[in-house]
Write an enzyme that holds these catalytic residues in place. Sequence first.
Site, short mmCIF file in Angstrom:
data_model
loop_
_atom_site.label_atom_id
_atom_site.label_comp_id
_atom_site.label_asym_id
_atom_site.label_seq_id
_atom_site.Cartn_x
_atom_site.Cartn_y
_atom_site.Cartn_z
N GLU A 55 -10.35 -1.58 6.87
CA GLU A 55 -9.71 -2.76 6.30
C GLU A 55 -9.29 -3.70 7.42
O GLU A 55 -8.68 -3.27 8.40
CB GLU A 55 -8.47 -2.41 5.46
CG GLU A 55 -8.77 -1.65 4.19
CD GLU A 55 -7.53 -1.44 3.32
OE1 GLU A 55 -6.56 -2.23 3.46
OE2 GLU A 55 -7.53 -0.49 2.52
N GLU A 110 -3.85 5.21 3.70
CA GLU A 110 -2.55 4.72 4.15
C GLU A 110 -1.37 5.54 3.63
O GLU A 110 -0.54 5.04 2.86
CB GLU A 110 -2.36 3.26 3.77
CG GLU A 110 -3.34 2.33 4.45
CD GLU A 110 -3.02 0.87 4.20
OE1 GLU A 110 -1.96 0.58 3.61
OE2 GLU A 110 -3.83 0.03 4.60
#
Length: 505
Positions: free
Chosen positions: A412, A231
Amino acid sequence: MSMLTRRRLLSPAELSATAGTTGPGPRAGALATAGAAIAGAATAGGPVAGGGTGADPDTDPTDRPRGALRFPTGFGWGAATSAYQIEGAAKEDGRGESVWDTFSRTPGRTRNGDTGDVAADHYHRYADDLDLMRDLGLRSYRFSISWPRIQADGTGAVNQRGLDFYRRLVDGLHERGISPMATLFHWDLPQALQDAGGWENRDTAYRFAEYADAVFRGLGDQVPVWLTINEPKTVVQNGYLFGHHAPGFQDPQAAYLVAHHLQLAHGLSVRALRATGSAGRIGPALNLHPCYPADGSPEAARAARLYDGYENRLYLDSILKGSYPADVLDDLGADSRLARGVADGDLEIISSPIDLLAVQYYTPYYVTGDGATVTRWPTSQADWQQIYPDGMYDILTRVTRDYGPVPLTVTENGLPQADTLSADGTVDDAGRISFLRDHIAAAHRAVSDGVPLESYHVWSLLDNFEWAEGYDQRWGLVYVDYPTQRRVPKRSAHWYREVIRANGL
């Protein structure tokens, strides 16, 4: 920098709306609990009798997958964690300081002053946690490697004790028939590198490539899948725009130079793996959020497109097309630090061919004509997270449609709840079951429509240190009683075990 960019970067509402996967905004409390928020939570059923390891789905037929939605043979069902959030042992076996050690120990930075010094004590309890994974039936485990555990100051010789921990972890996964998926960077930059400029310093990308090479050579082909940077958008937005993640800055110009250097680090580490001759596969882990116009106006459509540029295309285009999106560059301005920071050959490095793309999905965004965002769906305990399972389908199909058939993995997907341990030793998190069921169904629909999705990982395996929120939010399939470090599989863990066994819903 345009007015739209200023509004987008500085709006207080954005403080929570742009929070990353496991990095919620700073506002306390939830607008709605997951159990109340998710429509169709018919699996609730109240507390379930059972032993100390939680409710057994065999006693509750509503939890059993019905077999109607089967995934491809060999689909990789997994769960995910990150080093700083679960390992603890912050000062043991040669580990150096990270930016999150510094940030979390600074008064006022995290809820209740919580730190990751102990977290879920996984460093000492990893063998028991591996047994939990085996009992869940996991086929894949996505974890991260702590850079300061490998190189205390981010450079130089490898700390063998730190590398040996991950070797034991990887060996233990193989012994239990679980495939390792290792993330090289999940936000825990060595503090010594931050002191030298951190990700604003181009040199950090090259130090990262050296660290990655050391890990590749140390663990070899025992790790079949590597993820480079977790991320980058969350580091950019939460760490450099709003300041509620480490390193805690509020500097829009620095933020997008940081974005470039994170992307450069990704590309350099891809090349480092290739240079070893390893058969391992590699790709980035991007949190992607579908961006929809909040209404039917042309202004909202234009604003949503630009918002998508900052949220998604800035990272996807550079990695998969070898260019930054023109609308974002125009919005930042020709004299932005990002534009001035791109050297000849950088985008060729960033777009080095990858083997797979890791997608992390949590929430959609609805963008108004003036660049603000509005909430359209119920939220979880993390009030930045709108619960919209169709967004999973939309983002997966969009990646395949716009960038071609690159293999995908969901690394995720999950939500926090105010889970409590009942007197009978169980944790009934029915809302999480409903959330996961709906999102897995959306992923199945994407697979049916041609998306090359290889695996799916729940965030998270364990309750853990939730960044700025400390220990107030519980995201895990497994409840952690922090004073005793006792692990209790929640009802969702037993449900997920049956999903894995059935290879679908």
